[in-house]
Motif scaffolding. Structure first.
Motif, PDB file in Angstrom:
ATOM      1  N   TYR A  54      46.842  42.234  19.822  1.00 22.41           N
ATOM      2  CA  TYR A  54      47.398  43.388  21.097  1.00 22.41           C
ATOM      3  C   TYR A  54      46.922  44.831  20.420  1.00 22.41           C
ATOM      4  CZ  TYR A  54      49.272  39.153  23.424  1.00 22.41           C
ATOM      5  OH  TYR A  54      49.553  38.183  23.674  1.00 22.41           O
ATOM      6  N   GLU A  95      53.060  39.201  31.206  1.00 23.30           N
ATOM      7  CA  GLU A  95      51.688  39.123  31.797  1.00 23.30           C
ATOM      8  C   GLU A  95      50.750  40.180  31.853  1.00 23.30           C
ATOM      9  OE1 GLU A  95      50.911  36.143  32.510  1.00 23.30           O
ATOM     10  OE2 GLU A  95      52.799  35.057  31.951  1.00 23.30           O
ATOM     11  N   GLY A 117      43.779  39.168  21.554  1.00 21.37           N
ATOM     12  CA  GLY A 117      44.760  38.753  22.729  1.00 21.37           C
ATOM     13  C   GLY A 117      44.357  39.038  24.092  1.00 21.37           C
ATOM     14  N   PHE A 118      43.207  39.904  24.359  1.00 25.09           N
ATOM     15  CA  PHE A 118      42.821  40.367  25.651  1.00 25.09           C
ATOM     16  C   PHE A 118      42.078  39.627  26.486  1.00 25.09           C
ATOM     17  CE2 PHE A 118      44.624  43.762  23.229  1.00 25.09           C
ATOM     18  CZ  PHE A 118      45.507  44.672  24.088  1.00 25.09           C
ATOM     19  N   ASN A 119      42.440  38.683  27.276  1.00 25.28           N
ATOM     20  CA  ASN A 119      41.498  37.722  28.016  1.00 25.28           C
ATOM     21  C   ASN A 119      40.873  38.386  29.365  1.00 25.28           C
ATOM     22  OD1 ASN A 119      41.874  35.735  25.957  1.00 25.28           O
ATOM     23  ND2 ASN A 119      43.949  35.194  26.907  1.00 25.28           N
ATOM     24  N   CYS A 120      41.580  39.388  29.740  1.00 26.66           N
ATOM     25  CA  CYS A 120      40.915  40.259  30.898  1.00 26.66           C
ATOM     26  C   CYS A 120      41.134  39.313  32.211  1.00 26.66           C
ATOM     27  CB  CYS A 120      39.777  40.955  30.829  1.00 26.66           C
ATOM     28  SG  CYS A 120      39.812  42.117  29.446  1.00 26.66           S
ATOM     29  N   GLU A 121      42.103  38.691  32.166  1.00 25.77           N
ATOM     30  CA  GLU A 121      42.127  37.763  33.492  1.00 25.77           C
ATOM     31  C   GLU A 121      42.496  38.454  34.826  1.00 25.77           C
ATOM     32  OE1 GLU A 121      45.232  35.105  32.273  1.00 25.77           O
ATOM     33  OE2 GLU A 121      43.929  33.936  30.712  1.00 25.77           O
ATOM     34  N   GLN A 169      38.901  39.349  22.622  1.00 29.94           N
ATOM     35  CA  GLN A 169      39.631  37.982  22.709  1.00 29.94           C
ATOM     36  C   GLN A 169      40.431  37.739  21.540  1.00 29.94           C
ATOM     37  OE1 GLN A 169      36.140  35.307  23.715  1.00 29.94           O
ATOM     38  NE2 GLN A 169      35.746  36.048  25.663  1.00 29.94           N
ATOM     39  N   SER A 201      45.328  47.188  31.561  1.00 31.34           N
ATOM     40  CA  SER A 201      45.852  47.340  30.421  1.00 31.34           C
ATOM     41  C   SER A 201      44.838  48.036  29.254  1.00 31.34           C
ATOM     42  CB  SER A 201      46.259  46.164  29.748  1.00 31.34           C
ATOM     43  OG  SER A 201      47.520  45.547  30.257  1.00 31.34           O
ATOM     44  N   HIS A 204      47.418  40.931  30.088  1.00 29.52           N
ATOM     45  CA  HIS A 204      46.233  39.966  30.428  1.00 29.52           C
ATOM     46  C   HIS A 204      45.247  40.627  31.426  1.00 29.52           C
ATOM     47  CE1 HIS A 204      47.532  37.004  27.682  1.00 29.52           C
ATOM     48  NE2 HIS A 204      48.585  36.913  28.074  1.00 29.52           N
ATOM     49  N   GLN A 205      45.630  41.759  32.066  1.00 27.62           N
ATOM     50  CA  GLN A 205      45.012  42.402  33.160  1.00 27.62           C
ATOM     51  C   GLN A 205      43.949  43.551  32.415  1.00 27.62           C
ATOM     52  OE1 GLN A 205      48.304  43.528  35.714  1.00 27.62           O
ATOM     53  NE2 GLN A 205      46.839  42.466  37.460  1.00 27.62           N
ATOM     54  N   LYS A 259      54.450  44.138  23.167  1.00 21.86           N
ATOM     55  CA  LYS A 259      54.837  42.543  22.744  1.00 21.86           C
ATOM     56  C   LYS A 259      56.019  42.408  22.174  1.00 21.86           C
ATOM     57  CE  LYS A 259      53.973  38.060  22.306  1.00 21.86           C
ATOM     58  NZ  LYS A 259      55.228  37.664  21.235  1.00 21.86           N
TER      59      LYS A 259
END
Length: 252
Positions: free
Chosen positions: A153, A98, A242-246, A239, A105, A101-102, A87
């Motif tokens: 993160y 971006e 910072g990890f939304n795993c979208e 969450q 990562s 958020h996967q 970051k």
């Protein structure tokens, strides 16, 4: 067999430690070895937090399920998947990241931690020290992130007790190599191999505990662990960090 391979194949987990401090130069060597491990894109997505203070070790022992070997070990290392530096790289270069958020990562971070910890364990054992990895660092992961003041993160993946073993534990038998090494493609026909391993694991457990009535097999042990979700709250910790795993592919 060379000395490196001998050391690796002699690995065992230590859960009793002598009241003997680890030299700072040895700790530095272990950390340097951990840093020498390969990492994805040479991103070095790992941070290691060294805990020596007895009060903080006691608190972590409680959070990890009251594991007393954390208190006994002179040093407790917490290995974290660290994308905070990534970051910062984005901030320095004026970019938004971006990919953080996967789900991939998280795989990258966990893999890099595993490689780094393996190097640390190998280095520690070469110096005559004993270790045991502690997955229980994820048992109360929200509290751990608060205690260690982990920035966004950064997530705790595993702990590692480090010290001089008070006793020489027996080495647990491993699966038959045929269950682990697959030629050209995966072989799902492993039931007979697991039954074979169950017999050796069963006898090992009886010999270690002296309990002739024990019926614990490896398959029963593993099935019991995975029967229900083991560590609750990990999703909330991810969450918070910072990890939304979208699934970014679905957003396009």
């Amino acid at each position: 067999m060379n000395e490196v391979v001998k050391s690796l194949m002699n690995h065992r987990s230590y859960r009793q430690y002598l009241d003997r401090q680890v030299k700072e130069e040895n700790l530095n060597t272990i950390i340097k070895a951990a840093q020498a491990a390969p990492s994805w894109i040479h991103g070095q997505q790992v941070s290691i937090i060294s805990i020596k203070d007895p009060i903080r070790k006691d608190k972590l022992a409680q959070l990890c399920g009251n594991q007393n070997h954390i208190r006994q070990a002179p040093i407790f290392l917490v290995f974290c998947a660290d994308f905070y530096r990534a970051k910062l790289c984005g901030d320095l270069e004026g970019m938004t990241l971006e990919a953080l958020h996967q789900v991939d990562s998280l795989l990258v971070g966990a893999t890099d931690v595993g490689l780094s910890m393996s190097y640390a364990i190998a280095a520690a054992e070469s110096l005559g020290l004993g270790t045991v990895p502690i997955g229980g660092i994820r048992r109360n992961s929200l509290d751990v992130t608060d205690l260690l003041e982990l920035p966004k993160y950064v997530i705790p993946i595993s702990g590692l007790c480090l010290g001089y073993g008070a006793e020489e534990p027996a080495q647990k038998p491993r699966l038959p190599q045929a269950a682990v090494l697959h030629d050209e493609k995966y072989n799902p026909q492993q039931e007979e191999l697991l039954q074979e391993y169950n017999r050796s694991f069963f006898q090992f457990e009886r010999n270690q505990t002296g309990n002739e009535t024990s019926t614990l097999t490896w398959s029963k042990r593993v099935a019991n662990f995975y029967k229900n979700p083991y560590y609750l709250g990990v999703e909330k910790m991810l969450q918070k960090q910072g990890f939304n795993c979208e699934d970014i592919s679905k957003q396009k």
